[in-house]
Design a protein around this motif. Sequence first.
Motif, mmCIF file in Angstrom:
data_model
loop_
_atom_site.group_PDB
_atom_site.id
_atom_site.type_symbol
_atom_site.label_atom_id
_atom_site.label_comp_id
_atom_site.label_asym_id
_atom_site.label_seq_id
_atom_site.Cartn_x
_atom_site.Cartn_y
_atom_site.Cartn_z
ATOM 1 N N VAL A 194 0.837 -1.201 0.000
ATOM 2 C CA VAL A 194 0.000 0.000 0.000
ATOM 3 C C VAL A 194 0.872 1.251 0.000
ATOM 4 O O VAL A 194 1.847 1.335 0.747
ATOM 5 C CB VAL A 194 -0.907 0.030 1.249
ATOM 6 C CG1 VAL A 194 -1.700 1.328 1.298
ATOM 7 C CG2 VAL A 194 -1.840 -1.165 1.249
ATOM 8 N N GLY A 195 0.527 2.207 -0.856
ATOM 9 C CA GLY A 195 1.198 3.504 -0.842
ATOM 10 C C GLY A 195 2.458 3.523 -1.674
ATOM 11 O O GLY A 195 3.189 2.532 -1.749
ATOM 12 N N PHE A 196 2.710 4.682 -2.279
ATOM 13 C CA PHE A 196 3.861 4.813 -3.170
ATOM 14 C C PHE A 196 5.018 5.574 -2.529
ATOM 15 O O PHE A 196 6.117 5.583 -3.055
ATOM 16 C CB PHE A 196 3.427 5.510 -4.462
ATOM 17 C CG PHE A 196 2.369 4.723 -5.213
ATOM 18 C CD1 PHE A 196 2.711 3.583 -5.924
ATOM 19 C CD2 PHE A 196 1.042 5.102 -5.169
ATOM 20 C CE1 PHE A 196 1.746 2.849 -6.608
ATOM 21 C CE2 PHE A 196 0.066 4.375 -5.845
ATOM 22 C CZ PHE A 196 0.424 3.253 -6.557
ATOM 23 N N GLN A 197 4.770 6.198 -1.382
ATOM 24 C CA GLN A 197 5.858 6.861 -0.664
ATOM 25 C C GLN A 197 6.693 5.815 0.051
ATOM 26 O O GLN A 197 6.171 4.796 0.512
ATOM 27 C CB GLN A 197 5.287 7.853 0.354
ATOM 28 C CG GLN A 197 6.354 8.625 1.134
ATOM 29 C CD GLN A 197 5.728 9.582 2.149
ATOM 30 O OE1 GLN A 197 4.595 10.027 1.965
ATOM 31 N NE2 GLN A 197 6.447 9.888 3.206
ATOM 32 N N ARG A 198 7.994 6.043 0.144
ATOM 33 C CA ARG A 198 8.883 5.084 0.788
ATOM 34 C C ARG A 198 8.395 4.755 2.194
ATOM 35 O O ARG A 198 7.967 5.631 2.943
ATOM 36 C CB ARG A 198 10.305 5.652 0.864
ATOM 37 C CG ARG A 198 11.342 4.589 1.222
ATOM 38 C CD ARG A 198 12.725 5.191 1.318
ATOM 39 N NE ARG A 198 13.063 5.526 2.702
ATOM 40 C CZ ARG A 198 14.190 6.117 3.070
ATOM 41 N NH1 ARG A 198 15.073 6.490 2.161
ATOM 42 N NH2 ARG A 198 14.425 6.376 4.334
ATOM 43 N N GLN A 199 8.482 3.482 2.541
ATOM 44 C CA GLN A 199 8.096 3.031 3.875
ATOM 45 C C GLN A 199 9.286 2.361 4.546
ATOM 46 O O GLN A 199 9.846 1.396 4.025
ATOM 47 C CB GLN A 199 6.924 2.047 3.796
ATOM 48 C CG GLN A 199 6.391 1.622 5.150
ATOM 49 C CD GLN A 199 5.226 0.654 5.029
ATOM 50 O OE1 GLN A 199 5.283 -0.302 4.255
ATOM 51 N NE2 GLN A 199 4.176 0.877 5.805
#
Length: 331
Positions: A194-199
Amino acid sequence: MKILITGASGFIGSFIVEEALNRGFETWAAVRRSSSLDFLHDERIHLIELNLSSKEQLVEQLRGKGFDYVVHAAGVTKCLNKADFRRINTEGTKNLVEALMEVKMPLKRLVYLSSLSVFGAIKEKMPYEEIREDDTPQPNTEYGRSKLAAEQYLSSLGSKLPYVILRPTGVYGPREKDYFMMAKSIKQHIDFAVGFQRQDITFVYVTDVVQAVFLALENGKTGRKYFLSDGEVYQSTTFSDLIHKELGRPWWLRITAPTWVLRILTFFGEYAGRVSGKVTVLNNDKYNILKQRNWRCDITPACEELGYEPKVKLKEGVRTTIAWYKENRWL
């Protein structure tokens, strides 16, 4: 020495029981009537039924037992109703502690297993910084709020009770059921992110949590709170990549969805759970957990004050865990 372990039939609790036996403790495993005893077969274990929802019953159940140590690992991570998090995680802790004090239990130490989730989504701007003990908690899940409330209750006691709080990040290992769902999904050829920002995510293997528990019993100072991880920071795909490798690299479809898709899925998952009366993996708490980008935490105090030394890094831990799932026919 005599030790009581709550949540003893659970994932982490069952490993704490095993280590207590290995160390020669007279080991009492607190269970509910409905608890599975699959991992509590050792004949040296003393089983005790505790009703954490009733202080009055706890007083009667604990009277005269004379425990030297208590490890409070009981709690819930998923509930159908929000109020149940508070009832079990917060009020259950309060009932246990008040009962221990009422019977004048001669405790040398109580260790409470909390969670990194008490801090919620803070320090989310890149570059991500480690969450530290002096940061202000901002829990974004009902689970995190209930754990924080339990911590705050313990803090309100001051020196009345010799307690130490541990805040592990994501705990994995044999017998664990939530991360297991990821392994099951990958075996079925789907990896969902989920999500395209770095995690930036962190993990801690279950036996390292157990190590920290016994170090806290030995070396902990009343009122201290310690983060636990394996000391490394990983990217969101690292865990699934390692699982994929240990499963023999089956063909797979890696799906990365925007957070609004997850929001829709968890909304309907929560609703379906309430209608069916069954807790679902996709729920409102899970939405906030999966969208959180920064899970870094500072384990320096645990290393310096407790002598904590994480021994199992993610590659080795995933290998051992997947092997256990296979051997026990979970996968």
